[in-house]
Motif scaffolding. Structure first.
Motif, mmCIF file in Angstrom:
data_model
loop_
_atom_site.group_PDB
_atom_site.id
_atom_site.type_symbol
_atom_site.label_atom_id
_atom_site.label_comp_id
_atom_site.label_asym_id
_atom_site.label_seq_id
_atom_site.Cartn_x
_atom_site.Cartn_y
_atom_site.Cartn_z
ATOM 1 N N ASP A 173 0.831 -1.213 0.000
ATOM 2 C CA ASP A 173 0.000 0.000 0.000
ATOM 3 C C ASP A 173 0.863 1.261 0.000
ATOM 4 O O ASP A 173 0.554 2.238 -0.692
ATOM 5 C CB ASP A 173 -0.934 0.024 1.209
ATOM 6 C CG ASP A 173 -2.050 -1.011 1.129
ATOM 7 O OD1 ASP A 173 -2.260 -1.598 0.037
ATOM 8 O OD2 ASP A 173 -2.700 -1.252 2.171
ATOM 9 N N SER A 184 0.997 4.097 -3.000
ATOM 10 C CA SER A 184 0.806 5.522 -2.742
ATOM 11 C C SER A 184 1.975 6.343 -3.283
ATOM 12 O O SER A 184 1.776 7.391 -3.911
ATOM 13 C CB SER A 184 0.642 5.760 -1.236
ATOM 14 O OG SER A 184 0.518 7.125 -0.965
ATOM 15 N N GLN A 193 2.026 9.345 -6.748
ATOM 16 C CA GLN A 193 2.242 10.764 -6.484
ATOM 17 C C GLN A 193 2.414 11.546 -7.781
ATOM 18 O O GLN A 193 2.825 11.006 -8.812
ATOM 19 C CB GLN A 193 3.476 10.962 -5.607
ATOM 20 C CG GLN A 193 3.365 10.354 -4.232
ATOM 21 C CD GLN A 193 2.205 10.921 -3.446
ATOM 22 O OE1 GLN A 193 2.085 12.126 -3.262
ATOM 23 N NE2 GLN A 193 1.336 10.045 -2.975
#
Length: 102
Positions: free
Chosen positions: A28, A32, A36
């Motif tokens: 996870d 993430s 970005q």
């Protein structure tokens, strides 16, 4: 390559993630990071787990996002030891230390 990927900005930064036996959180965190707007040049994961079930997915995420991955396994245990190892293996400026559950 899609136009969105071609337009993504690249930073000269490096990220280090020290982890142990938390593959879902680690995956996870990398998802993430790869999503970005500005992605880092490199990611160093220092993994002291016995097994690495998320490694394949992480390698694919980094590859598709254009992030150079250094996956250190097996690694010694201990947050400080793992972070120092990751810092020694990166070249980016600055170097960010993030947790695997970020």
């Amino acid at each position: 390559m899609s136009a969105a990927k071609a337009e993504r900005k690249r930073a000269g930064s490096s990220f280090v993630i020290a982890t142990r036996s938390r593959p879902d959180f680690l995956r996870d965190a990398v998802e993430s990071l790869a999503a970005q707007t500005v992605v880092p040049a490199e990611l160093c994961i220092v993994d002291s787990s016995d097994e690495t079930p998320a490694r394949g997915a992480i390698e694919e995420l980094c590859s598709s996002a254009g992030i150079r991955l250094d996956y250190v396994h097996p690694a010694p245990r201990g947050l400080t030891v793992q972070r120092n190892l990751g810092i020694d293996r990166t070249k980016g400026d600055p170097v960010f230390l993030i947790d695997d559950d970020v």
